[in-house]
Design a protein around this motif. Structure first.
Motif, PDB file in Angstrom:
ATOM      1  N   ARG A  68      45.959  49.762  49.626  1.00  0.00           N
ATOM      2  CA  ARG A  68      44.907  49.031  48.916  1.00  0.00           C
ATOM      3  C   ARG A  68      45.018  47.541  49.218  1.00  0.00           C
ATOM      4  O   ARG A  68      46.111  46.985  49.281  1.00  0.00           O
ATOM      5  N   ASP A  69      43.866  46.893  49.393  1.00  0.00           N
ATOM      6  CA  ASP A  69      43.806  45.448  49.595  1.00  0.00           C
ATOM      7  C   ASP A  69      43.408  44.765  48.295  1.00  0.00           C
ATOM      8  O   ASP A  69      42.668  45.331  47.492  1.00  0.00           O
ATOM      9  N   HIS A  70      43.885  43.547  48.096  1.00  0.00           N
ATOM     10  CA  HIS A  70      43.623  42.823  46.854  1.00  0.00           C
ATOM     11  C   HIS A  70      42.556  41.749  47.066  1.00  0.00           C
ATOM     12  O   HIS A  70      42.459  41.140  48.130  1.00  0.00           O
ATOM     13  N   LEU A  71      41.776  41.513  46.020  1.00  0.00           N
ATOM     14  CA  LEU A  71      40.748  40.466  46.047  1.00  0.00           C
ATOM     15  C   LEU A  71      40.544  39.956  44.630  1.00  0.00           C
ATOM     16  O   LEU A  71      40.344  40.740  43.701  1.00  0.00           O
ATOM     17  N   VAL A  72      40.610  38.632  44.445  1.00  0.00           N
ATOM     18  CA  VAL A  72      40.429  38.023  43.123  1.00  0.00           C
ATOM     19  C   VAL A  72      38.983  37.569  42.962  1.00  0.00           C
ATOM     20  O   VAL A  72      38.449  36.847  43.816  1.00  0.00           O
ATOM     21  N   LEU A  73      38.348  38.000  41.869  1.00  0.00           N
ATOM     22  CA  LEU A  73      36.991  37.579  41.526  1.00  0.00           C
ATOM     23  C   LEU A  73      37.017  36.875  40.177  1.00  0.00           C
ATOM     24  O   LEU A  73      37.616  37.383  39.222  1.00  0.00           O
ATOM     25  N   GLU A  94      26.116  35.894  34.417  1.00  0.00           N
ATOM     26  CA  GLU A  94      25.759  36.861  35.449  1.00  0.00           C
ATOM     27  C   GLU A  94      27.010  37.365  36.156  1.00  0.00           C
ATOM     28  O   GLU A  94      27.148  38.560  36.447  1.00  0.00           O
ATOM     29  N   GLY A  95      27.935  36.456  36.404  1.00  0.00           N
ATOM     30  CA  GLY A  95      29.202  36.841  37.017  1.00  0.00           C
ATOM     31  C   GLY A  95      30.025  37.746  36.118  1.00  0.00           C
ATOM     32  O   GLY A  95      30.688  38.681  36.594  1.00  0.00           O
ATOM     33  N   MET A  96      29.991  37.478  34.811  1.00  0.00           N
ATOM     34  CA  MET A  96      30.704  38.324  33.858  1.00  0.00           C
ATOM     35  C   MET A  96      30.189  39.760  33.949  1.00  0.00           C
ATOM     36  O   MET A  96      30.966  40.723  34.004  1.00  0.00           O
ATOM     37  N   VAL A  97      28.873  39.894  33.948  1.00  0.00           N
ATOM     38  CA  VAL A  97      28.251  41.224  34.014  1.00  0.00           C
ATOM     39  C   VAL A  97      28.590  41.911  35.343  1.00  0.00           C
ATOM     40  O   VAL A  97      28.937  43.097  35.377  1.00  0.00           O
ATOM     41  N   ASN A  98      28.514  41.165  36.424  1.00  0.00           N
ATOM     42  CA  ASN A  98      28.745  41.756  37.739  1.00  0.00           C
ATOM     43  C   ASN A  98      30.189  42.196  37.928  1.00  0.00           C
ATOM     44  O   ASN A  98      30.452  43.246  38.533  1.00  0.00           O
ATOM     45  N   ILE A  99      31.143  41.412  37.427  1.00  0.00           N
ATOM     46  CA  ILE A  99      32.548  41.815  37.527  1.00  0.00           C
ATOM     47  C   ILE A  99      32.802  43.079  36.716  1.00  0.00           C
ATOM     48  O   ILE A  99      33.495  44.002  37.164  1.00  0.00           O
ATOM     49  N   ARG A 100      32.215  43.157  35.524  1.00  0.00           N
ATOM     50  CA  ARG A 100      32.379  44.368  34.714  1.00  0.00           C
ATOM     51  C   ARG A 100      31.730  45.574  35.395  1.00  0.00           C
ATOM     52  O   ARG A 100      32.244  46.693  35.316  1.00  0.00           O
ATOM     53  N   ARG A 101      30.607  45.334  36.062  1.00  0.00           N
ATOM     54  CA  ARG A 101      29.973  46.430  36.804  1.00  0.00           C
ATOM     55  C   ARG A 101      30.895  46.910  37.928  1.00  0.00           C
ATOM     56  O   ARG A 101      31.078  48.117  38.123  1.00  0.00           O
ATOM     57  N   PHE A 102      31.456  45.965  38.672  1.00  0.00           N
ATOM     58  CA  PHE A 102      32.381  46.347  39.743  1.00  0.00           C
ATOM     59  C   PHE A 102      33.587  47.107  39.191  1.00  0.00           C
ATOM     60  O   PHE A 102      34.094  48.030  39.836  1.00  0.00           O
ATOM     61  N   GLN A 103      34.032  46.702  38.003  1.00  0.00           N
ATOM     62  CA  GLN A 103      35.154  47.410  37.386  1.00  0.00           C
ATOM     63  C   GLN A 103      34.788  48.873  37.104  1.00  0.00           C
ATOM     64  O   GLN A 103      35.564  49.791  37.376  1.00  0.00           O
ATOM     65  N   ARG A 104      33.582  49.078  36.568  1.00  0.00           N
ATOM     66  CA  ARG A 104      33.127  50.448  36.281  1.00  0.00           C
ATOM     67  C   ARG A 104      33.007  51.257  37.579  1.00  0.00           C
ATOM     68  O   ARG A 104      33.430  52.417  37.640  1.00  0.00           O
ATOM     69  N   PRO A 114      41.923  52.333  40.403  1.00  0.00           N
ATOM     70  CA  PRO A 114      40.473  52.097  40.577  1.00  0.00           C
ATOM     71  C   PRO A 114      40.247  51.338  41.884  1.00  0.00           C
ATOM     72  O   PRO A 114      40.893  50.315  42.120  1.00  0.00           O
ATOM     73  N   ILE A 115      39.366  51.844  42.716  1.00  0.00           N
ATOM     74  CA  ILE A 115      39.166  51.279  44.054  1.00  0.00           C
ATOM     75  C   ILE A 115      37.745  50.736  44.191  1.00  0.00           C
ATOM     76  O   ILE A 115      36.766  51.439  43.956  1.00  0.00           O
ATOM     77  N   ILE A 150      39.046  31.397  31.754  1.00  0.00           N
ATOM     78  CA  ILE A 150      38.329  31.828  32.954  1.00  0.00           C
ATOM     79  C   ILE A 150      38.567  33.327  33.099  1.00  0.00           C
ATOM     80  O   ILE A 150      39.708  33.787  33.142  1.00  0.00           O
ATOM     81  N   PHE A 151      37.481  34.078  33.187  1.00  0.00           N
ATOM     82  CA  PHE A 151      37.561  35.530  33.168  1.00  0.00           C
ATOM     83  C   PHE A 151      37.480  36.078  34.591  1.00  0.00           C
ATOM     84  O   PHE A 151      36.510  35.829  35.310  1.00  0.00           O
ATOM     85  N   GLY A 152      38.513  36.801  34.972  1.00  0.00           N
ATOM     86  CA  GLY A 152      38.557  37.322  36.334  1.00  0.00           C
ATOM     87  C   GLY A 152      39.159  38.704  36.413  1.00  0.00           C
ATOM     88  O   GLY A 152      39.461  39.351  35.399  1.00  0.00           O
ATOM     89  N   ASN A 153      39.348  39.157  37.633  1.00  0.00           N
ATOM     90  CA  ASN A 153      39.847  40.497  37.888  1.00  0.00           C
ATOM     91  C   ASN A 153      40.404  40.502  39.308  1.00  0.00           C
ATOM     92  O   ASN A 153      39.772  39.972  40.224  1.00  0.00           O
ATOM     93  N   GLU A 154      41.589  41.051  39.481  1.00  0.00           N
ATOM     94  CA  GLU A 154      42.105  41.255  40.839  1.00  0.00           C
ATOM     95  C   GLU A 154      41.880  42.723  41.198  1.00  0.00           C
ATOM     96  O   GLU A 154      42.555  43.612  40.675  1.00  0.00           O
ATOM     97  N   PHE A 155      40.922  42.947  42.073  1.00  0.00           N
ATOM     98  CA  PHE A 155      40.514  44.307  42.406  1.00  0.00           C
ATOM     99  C   PHE A 155      41.388  44.896  43.500  1.00  0.00           C
ATOM    100  O   PHE A 155      41.881  44.196  44.385  1.00  0.00           O
ATOM    101  N   TYR A 156      41.557  46.209  43.413  1.00  0.00           N
ATOM    102  CA  TYR A 156      42.095  46.987  44.525  1.00  0.00           C
ATOM    103  C   TYR A 156      40.908  47.402  45.388  1.00  0.00           C
ATOM    104  O   TYR A 156      39.940  47.975  44.887  1.00  0.00           O
ATOM    105  N   CYS A 157      40.983  47.121  46.689  1.00  0.00           N
ATOM    106  CA  CYS A 157      39.814  47.328  47.551  1.00  0.00           C
ATOM    107  C   CYS A 157      40.155  48.176  48.770  1.00  0.00           C
ATOM    108  O   CYS A 157      41.305  48.238  49.210  1.00  0.00           O
ATOM    109  N   TRP A 158      39.109  48.822  49.295  1.00  0.00           N
ATOM    110  CA  TRP A 158      39.169  49.464  50.600  1.00  0.00           C
ATOM    111  C   TRP A 158      38.229  48.733  51.532  1.00  0.00           C
ATOM    112  O   TRP A 158      37.140  48.321  51.143  1.00  0.00           O
ATOM    113  N   GLN A 159      38.658  48.591  52.780  1.00  0.00           N
ATOM    114  CA  GLN A 159      37.858  47.889  53.774  1.00  0.00           C
ATOM    115  C   GLN A 159      36.650  48.735  54.189  1.00  0.00           C
ATOM    116  O   GLN A 159      36.543  49.912  53.854  1.00  0.00           O
TER     117      GLN A 159
END
Length: 301
Positions: free
Chosen positions: A81-86, A92-102, A112-113, A63-72
């Protein structure tokens, strides 16, 4: 078979934070008789290819995921920084997570925020989200006793991801703030009808690896070994038995909810069907020279 699925796991690609090697992770999952596991490195998809290869070799569902550092919303530049797991549910989700990473890398500030405005404005289909650890937005508002704000963000995530969102319990007996967060998550789950899931937020495989992670953290913060707090023993890779054990040690008063949260990990895992496509040749095959050779053979010099 162990019904618990680790949906919040950090590998060596969570640099200077986790000590889990991909190959050893897959072997441990097999040892626990689990059929699936996720990788959710801190704002990184770097482990995905190796993770896919190792899991495929051992017949484990990755299962491919990412725990992002986020700003409200509306938050200005700061080091908090706030955390969020995707987690990717499909391609489509794979592409979108990679886009968010970029996009997060483009908004680099110490880390990376990913701004919530960016999360909302860009394609976010095919993703299952969980509320992550005590450093999540929802957890922070629980600790501030601001349940209205916590509930607002619960509803935001739940609606944004079309109901593919769960509140993530964690059981860390030596960490009192997590117990407060857990009680708040139970309350929010009951009031908003959002399911509870559970994770160990794994940064090492076995309790014996706690010291190794402490050394790595000392290097990371450029501090002496004795200046670094010991890692929580419950940050090991989990199974159903360990989750129940740590829940009891945390004096969690709703033990009947723990098996349900464990079962929810299996439900989420079954929804996550993203995969890394097999490498394909993209360089064209040049065969025109064969025709040219034939012309030369026919040519009379």
């Amino acid at each position: 078979m162990d019904s618990f699925v680790n949906l919040h796991v950090h590998s060596l690609h969570s640099i200077q934070d986790s000590v889990i090697k991909i190959e050893e992770l897959i072997d441990k999952v097999i040892e626990y008789d689990q059929s699936s596991v996720a990788i959710t490195d801190h704002s990184s998809c770097a482990a995905w290819i190796k993770f896919s290869q190792c899991a495929k070799e051992k017949n484990i569902h990755p299962i491919f995921g990412n725990e992002f550092y986020c700003w409200q919303f509306g938050e200005s530049k700061n080091s908090d920084r706030d955390h969020l797991v995707l987690l990717a549910m499909n391609q489509e989700g794979m592409v979108n997570i990679r886009r968010f990473q970029r996009l997060a890398v483009n908004n680099f500030y110490y880390k990376p925020i990913l701004r919530y405005e960016v999360l909302q404005e860009n394609p976010h289909d095919g993703i299952y989200a969980t509320s992550a650890c005590f450093s999540s937005t929802i957890s922070k508002y629980i600790l501030l006793n601001s349940f209205d704000r916590a509930a607002n963000y619960c509803e935001f995530f739940y609606n944004l991801f079309d109901g593919n969102f769960a509140l993530e319990l964690q059981f860390h007996p030596d960490f009192h703030m997590q117990s407060i967060v857990n009680m708040g998550l139970v309350k929010l789950s009951e009031e908003l009808s959002i399911p509870l899931t559970v994770s160990s937020d794994a940064h090492f495989l076995d309790e014996k690896d706690r010291d190794l992670r402490r050394i790595v953290k000392a290097i990371s913060y450029n501090k002496e070994y004795n200046e670094i707090d010991e890692s929580l023993k419950s940050n090991c890779l989990g199974n159903s038995e360990l989750i129940m054990k740590f829940a009891k040690e945390s004096d969690f008063p709703y033990m009947d909810l723990v098996p349900k949260a464990i079962k929810q990990t299996q439900k989420i895992a079954k929804q996550c069907k993203g995969y890394i496509e097999e490498p394909k040749r993209h360089i064209p095959i040049f065969d025109k020279h064969d025709e040219l050779d034939k012309l030369f053979e026919l040519q009379e010099w």
